[in-house]
Motif scaffolding. Structure first.
Motif, PDB file in Angstrom:
ATOM      1  N   ILE A 105     -17.181  34.873  21.406  1.00 49.64           N
ATOM      2  CA  ILE A 105     -17.777  35.199  22.707  1.00 49.64           C
ATOM      3  C   ILE A 105     -18.620  36.461  22.607  1.00 49.64           C
ATOM      4  O   ILE A 105     -19.735  36.522  23.126  1.00 49.64           O
ATOM      5  CB  ILE A 105     -16.683  35.324  23.787  1.00 49.64           C
ATOM      6  CG1 ILE A 105     -16.082  33.942  24.075  1.00 49.64           C
ATOM      7  CG2 ILE A 105     -17.239  35.968  25.057  1.00 49.64           C
ATOM      8  CD1 ILE A 105     -14.852  33.966  24.963  1.00 49.64           C
ATOM      9  N   ILE A 106     -18.113  37.475  21.923  1.00 47.25           N
ATOM     10  CA  ILE A 106     -18.861  38.727  21.745  1.00 47.25           C
ATOM     11  C   ILE A 106     -20.177  38.462  21.019  1.00 47.25           C
ATOM     12  O   ILE A 106     -21.210  39.046  21.344  1.00 47.25           O
ATOM     13  CB  ILE A 106     -18.001  39.779  21.006  1.00 47.25           C
ATOM     14  CG1 ILE A 106     -16.906  40.296  21.942  1.00 47.25           C
ATOM     15  CG2 ILE A 106     -18.849  40.929  20.479  1.00 47.25           C
ATOM     16  CD1 ILE A 106     -15.836  41.129  21.271  1.00 47.25           C
ATOM     17  N   GLU A 107     -20.157  37.561  20.046  1.00 45.09           N
ATOM     18  CA  GLU A 107     -21.381  37.238  19.302  1.00 45.09           C
ATOM     19  C   GLU A 107     -22.364  36.440  20.147  1.00 45.09           C
ATOM     20  O   GLU A 107     -23.574  36.588  19.991  1.00 45.09           O
ATOM     21  CB  GLU A 107     -21.043  36.471  18.024  1.00 45.09           C
ATOM     22  CG  GLU A 107     -20.236  37.277  17.022  1.00 45.09           C
ATOM     23  CD  GLU A 107     -20.839  38.639  16.692  1.00 45.09           C
ATOM     24  OE1 GLU A 107     -22.067  38.717  16.445  1.00 45.09           O
ATOM     25  OE2 GLU A 107     -20.090  39.639  16.703  1.00 45.09           O
ATOM     26  N   LYS A 108     -21.870  35.595  21.048  1.00 47.95           N
ATOM     27  CA  LYS A 108     -22.752  34.733  21.839  1.00 47.95           C
ATOM     28  C   LYS A 108     -23.360  35.453  23.042  1.00 47.95           C
ATOM     29  O   LYS A 108     -24.538  35.273  23.338  1.00 47.95           O
ATOM     30  CB  LYS A 108     -21.989  33.509  22.334  1.00 47.95           C
ATOM     31  CG  LYS A 108     -22.850  32.602  23.197  1.00 47.95           C
ATOM     32  CD  LYS A 108     -22.098  31.435  23.749  1.00 47.95           C
ATOM     33  CE  LYS A 108     -23.010  30.596  24.620  1.00 47.95           C
ATOM     34  NZ  LYS A 108     -22.308  29.539  25.301  1.00 47.95           N
ATOM     35  N   SER A 109     -22.574  36.220  23.754  1.00 50.65           N
ATOM     36  CA  SER A 109     -22.985  36.775  25.034  1.00 50.65           C
ATOM     37  C   SER A 109     -23.452  38.223  24.927  1.00 50.65           C
ATOM     38  O   SER A 109     -22.685  39.101  24.536  1.00 50.65           O
ATOM     39  CB  SER A 109     -21.813  36.700  26.016  1.00 50.65           C
ATOM     40  OG  SER A 109     -22.113  37.413  27.197  1.00 50.65           O
TER      41      SER A 109
ATOM     42  N   GLN B  96     -19.390  32.627  33.614  1.00 49.91           N
ATOM     43  CA  GLN B  96     -20.222  32.020  32.586  1.00 49.91           C
ATOM     44  C   GLN B  96     -19.358  31.385  31.519  1.00 49.91           C
ATOM     45  O   GLN B  96     -18.513  32.056  30.925  1.00 49.91           O
ATOM     46  CB  GLN B  96     -21.138  33.068  31.959  1.00 49.91           C
ATOM     47  CG  GLN B  96     -22.120  32.499  30.975  1.00 49.91           C
ATOM     48  CD  GLN B  96     -23.058  33.558  30.425  1.00 49.91           C
ATOM     49  OE1 GLN B  96     -22.858  34.753  30.609  1.00 49.91           O
ATOM     50  NE2 GLN B  96     -24.082  33.110  29.742  1.00 49.91           N
ATOM     51  N   TYR B  97     -19.580  30.084  31.318  1.00 45.98           N
ATOM     52  CA  TYR B  97     -18.953  29.400  30.191  1.00 45.98           C
ATOM     53  C   TYR B  97     -19.419  30.116  28.926  1.00 45.98           C
ATOM     54  O   TYR B  97     -20.575  30.501  28.798  1.00 45.98           O
ATOM     55  CB  TYR B  97     -19.375  27.926  30.174  1.00 45.98           C
ATOM     56  CG  TYR B  97     -19.380  27.328  28.790  1.00 45.98           C
ATOM     57  CD1 TYR B  97     -18.190  27.022  28.150  1.00 45.98           C
ATOM     58  CD2 TYR B  97     -20.570  27.121  28.109  1.00 45.98           C
ATOM     59  CE1 TYR B  97     -18.187  26.511  26.869  1.00 45.98           C
ATOM     60  CE2 TYR B  97     -20.581  26.611  26.834  1.00 45.98           C
ATOM     61  CZ  TYR B  97     -19.393  26.310  26.217  1.00 45.98           C
ATOM     62  OH  TYR B  97     -19.397  25.823  24.946  1.00 45.98           O
ATOM     63  N   MET B  98     -18.522  30.263  27.946  1.00 41.48           N
ATOM     64  CA  MET B  98     -18.864  31.007  26.744  1.00 41.48           C
ATOM     65  C   MET B  98     -18.978  30.138  25.496  1.00 41.48           C
ATOM     66  O   MET B  98     -20.055  30.052  24.932  1.00 41.48           O
ATOM     67  CB  MET B  98     -17.835  32.123  26.515  1.00 41.48           C
ATOM     68  CG  MET B  98     -17.919  33.224  27.544  1.00 41.48           C
ATOM     69  SD  MET B  98     -19.497  34.098  27.402  1.00 41.48           S
ATOM     70  CE  MET B  98     -19.502  35.038  28.886  1.00 41.48           C
ATOM     71  N   VAL B  99     -17.905  29.529  25.035  1.00 40.07           N
ATOM     72  CA  VAL B  99     -17.964  28.768  23.783  1.00 40.07           C
ATOM     73  C   VAL B  99     -17.098  27.506  23.861  1.00 40.07           C
ATOM     74  O   VAL B  99     -16.129  27.457  24.603  1.00 40.07           O
ATOM     75  CB  VAL B  99     -17.529  29.607  22.553  1.00 40.07           C
ATOM     76  CG1 VAL B  99     -18.493  30.753  22.299  1.00 40.07           C
ATOM     77  CG2 VAL B  99     -16.118  30.124  22.699  1.00 40.07           C
ATOM     78  N   LEU B 100     -17.475  26.523  23.042  1.00 47.36           N
ATOM     79  CA  LEU B 100     -16.683  25.313  22.853  1.00 47.36           C
ATOM     80  C   LEU B 100     -16.028  25.440  21.483  1.00 47.36           C
ATOM     81  O   LEU B 100     -16.710  25.536  20.472  1.00 47.36           O
ATOM     82  CB  LEU B 100     -17.578  24.072  22.899  1.00 47.36           C
ATOM     83  CG  LEU B 100     -16.896  22.738  22.614  1.00 47.36           C
ATOM     84  CD1 LEU B 100     -15.867  22.411  23.680  1.00 47.36           C
ATOM     85  CD2 LEU B 100     -17.942  21.625  22.533  1.00 47.36           C
TER      86      LEU B 100
END
Length: 156
Positions: free
Chosen positions: A101-105, A37-41
């Motif tokens: 990433i931790i905040e998004k996923s 899974q792509y995570m962040v830009l």
């Protein structure tokens, strides 16, 4: 430099798809494909993560070249866009990326929220991205239909 599609548009499409499939060269020399899974830009880079105890990490250390493919079937199946690109993986120690990433996923959050600095939590970005965004109706060897979206080649 790509003029038809931006890296942000690629990132947004990867977010829309949710899960992509990443192909690596296995330690046995055979291709391996797994969900990723792509995570962040961030910093004009597509960032992903993995765990240094996983086989994929060892594969990427040995051969950092990947291909990634993703698609989410739409109601109009034949117009369904899909993406495929090759790239080179670069691991970098970036706590700000880990935190983002931790905040998004939700998955990564559940695994690492209390272990943000755990050394097995690895982040990487892609460079030398070269690929296509196309649709299921674009089939080589068949007559091109004007109403179908045209394939878009991109390089970043």
């Amino acid at each position: 430099m790509n003029e038809e599609i931006t890296l942000r548009e690629v990132a947004d499409y990867l977010d829309h798809v949710g899960i992509q499939f990443m192909a690596t060269i296995g330690l046995d020399g055979k291709p391996k494909v797994r969900p990723m899974q792509y995570m962040v830009l961030e910093d004009e880079k597509l960032w992903f993560c993995t765990n240094s105890k996983k086989e994929v990490y060892a594969e990427l250390q040995a051969n950092p070249t990947i291909e990634l493919c993703g698609c989410k079937l739409e109601k109009d199946e034949i117009q369904t866009p899909w993406i495929r690109f090759s790239a080179e993986v670069v691991f970098e120690e970036r706590q700000d990326i880990r935190d983002a990433i931790i905040e998004k996923s939700a998955i990564v959050n559940a695994l690492y929220k209390d272990m943000r600095q755990n050394p097995i939590f690895k982040v990487f970005y892609l460079k030398h991205i070269d690929g296509w965004l196309t649709n299921l109706g674009n089939v080589k060897g068949l007559e091109h239909k004007a109403e179908f979206a045209k394939p878009v080649h991109f390089r970043f």
